[in-house]
Scaffold this active site. Structure first.
Site, PDB file in Angstrom:
ATOM      1  N   HIS A 288      14.026   0.805   0.003  1.00 23.09           N
ATOM      2  CA  HIS A 288      13.844   1.399  -1.332  1.00 23.09           C
ATOM      3  C   HIS A 288      12.658   2.343  -1.378  1.00 23.09           C
ATOM      4  O   HIS A 288      12.159   2.661  -2.456  1.00 23.09           O
ATOM      5  CB  HIS A 288      13.701   0.273  -2.379  1.00 23.09           C
ATOM      6  CG  HIS A 288      14.922  -0.577  -2.464  1.00 23.09           C
ATOM      7  ND1 HIS A 288      14.929  -1.840  -2.975  1.00 23.09           N
ATOM      8  CD2 HIS A 288      16.205  -0.332  -2.080  1.00 23.09           C
ATOM      9  CE1 HIS A 288      16.154  -2.338  -2.906  1.00 23.09           C
ATOM     10  NE2 HIS A 288      16.951  -1.454  -2.353  1.00 23.09           N
TER      11      HIS A 288
ATOM     12  N   THR B   2      13.943 -12.979  -1.556  1.00 19.28           N
ATOM     13  CA  THR B   2      14.795 -12.075  -2.323  1.00 19.28           C
ATOM     14  C   THR B   2      15.819 -12.878  -3.104  1.00 19.28           C
ATOM     15  O   THR B   2      16.319 -13.899  -2.647  1.00 19.28           O
ATOM     16  CB  THR B   2      15.516 -11.034  -1.432  1.00 19.28           C
ATOM     17  OG1 THR B   2      16.262 -10.131  -2.254  1.00 19.28           O
ATOM     18  CG2 THR B   2      16.455 -11.703  -0.433  1.00 19.28           C
TER      19      THR B   2
ATOM     20  N   ARG C 249       1.420   1.084 -10.235  1.00 22.72           N
ATOM     21  CA  ARG C 249       1.724   0.130  -9.158  1.00 22.72           C
ATOM     22  C   ARG C 249       1.048   0.546  -7.846  1.00 22.72           C
ATOM     23  O   ARG C 249       0.598  -0.300  -7.073  1.00 22.72           O
ATOM     24  CB  ARG C 249       3.249   0.000  -8.967  1.00 22.72           C
ATOM     25  CG  ARG C 249       3.941  -0.641 -10.153  1.00 22.72           C
ATOM     26  CD  ARG C 249       5.440  -0.671  -9.982  1.00 22.72           C
ATOM     27  NE  ARG C 249       5.833  -1.578  -8.906  1.00 22.72           N
ATOM     28  CZ  ARG C 249       7.077  -1.580  -8.389  1.00 22.72           C
ATOM     29  NH1 ARG C 249       7.967  -0.709  -8.836  1.00 22.72           N
ATOM     30  NH2 ARG C 249       7.394  -2.429  -7.439  1.00 22.72           N
TER      31      ARG C 249
ATOM     32  N   CYS D 244      12.614  20.572  -0.641  1.00 21.57           N
ATOM     33  CA  CYS D 244      12.926  20.607   0.810  1.00 21.57           C
ATOM     34  C   CYS D 244      13.066  19.214   1.416  1.00 21.57           C
ATOM     35  O   CYS D 244      13.397  19.068   2.587  1.00 21.57           O
ATOM     36  CB  CYS D 244      11.838  21.399   1.549  1.00 21.57           C
ATOM     37  SG  CYS D 244      10.240  20.552   1.670  1.00 21.57           S
TER      38      CYS D 244
END
Ligand code: APR
Length: 241
Positions: A106, A179, A56, A117
């Site tokens: 996201h 969405t 992707r 870390c």
């Protein structure tokens, strides 16, 4: 002070050639989401998951923003500090369009993160092959900087703050673009705003569009100029009906 919160999903990048998830032919038609986008899959099949995102990321390199990304960048330039851009998308099309301060709920395909870390750095469109070392702590535990299902999503705190802010003095406009509302309860968010605009390709089962002041069922690139007119009217003190 009147301000706008943009909240987008995969649909805003569809016209730029980036596949959505749940439309016909979408990513989750091709892959089983829990095989490539879950904490469990990453534990049991690390490089398979890294390779899913490598593919992707490579595909992202030649993609360009469309009119909807540019519309938000233009409004941010015209109305500094009054247009907040929040997205579920992991592509870099908002950055390529010149948007500032985009909150990626996201994560971001063009970044990597150290599992030891927590350091995050830009990798552009390069593959993660599993032998990388963290530039800060040198640990060999480098992963994609993406939130997968059943993982922490720290940026959601900033989303909830922005939604609360919409309701303060009732001076907020919420604009939701592209969405399905299956991950984020966008209609609940709309109830906080003085006005709200919904733009999808077609009605979504998870979204009660009666909650929104305006809804537009068309491509984001076509809706963009109309959204811009309403956004400018709102920021200049006008009404949206
Ligand atoms: N213009 C406007 N809207 C569009 C367009 C377009 N050209 N093409 C598709 N859409 C809309 C569809 O109508 C649908 O409402 O975009 C939405 C796509 O829905 P999904 O594929 O479910 O994408 P999204 O809502 O972003 O998914 C949310 O789910 O899998 C997770 O983490 C992933 O961030 C993603 C989250």
């Amino acid at each position: 002070m009147r301000h706008i919160v943009f909240l987008s999903g995969a649909g805003i990048s569809a016209e730029s050639g980036i596949s959505t998830f749940r439309d016909a032919g979408g990513l989750w038609d091709t892959y089983n989401v829990m095989d490539v986008c879950s904490a469990e899959a990453f534990r049991s099949n690390r490089q398979f998951v890294l390779d899913f995102y490598n593919k992707r990321r490579r595909e992202l390199a030649d993609k360009t923003p469309n009119a909807a990304h540019r519309m938000i960048a233009d409004l941010q330039r015209e109305f500094p500090d009054r247009v907040l851009n929040i997205t579920q998308n992991i592509d870099d099309l908002f950055e390529k369009a010149g948007c500032q301060g985009t909150i990626h709920l996201h994560g971001e395909l063009t970044k990597a993160r150290c599992e030891v870390c927590g350091h995050i750095w830009k990798i552009g469109y390069a593959d993660l092959v599993g032998t990388e070392h963290c530039p800060l702590c040198k640990a060999a535990r480098v992963r994609h900087h993406i939130v997968m299902f059943n993982e922490q999503a720290p940026e959601y705190m900033r989303l909830y703050e922005a939604v609360e802010g919409l309701g303060v003095n009732r001076e907020g406009l919420l604009v939701v673009i592209g969405t399905s509302g299956l991950v984020l309860p966008v209609e609940e968010f709309a109830r906080y705003a003085l006005y709200s605009i919904l733009n999808n390709l077609e009605p979504q089962e998870a979204i009660d569009d009666r909650v929104f002041s305006v809804h537009m069922y068309e491509k984001a690139g076509d809706a963009a100029p109309k959204i811009a007119v309403l956004a400018r009217r709102f920021l200049n003190g006008g009404e949206i009906s």
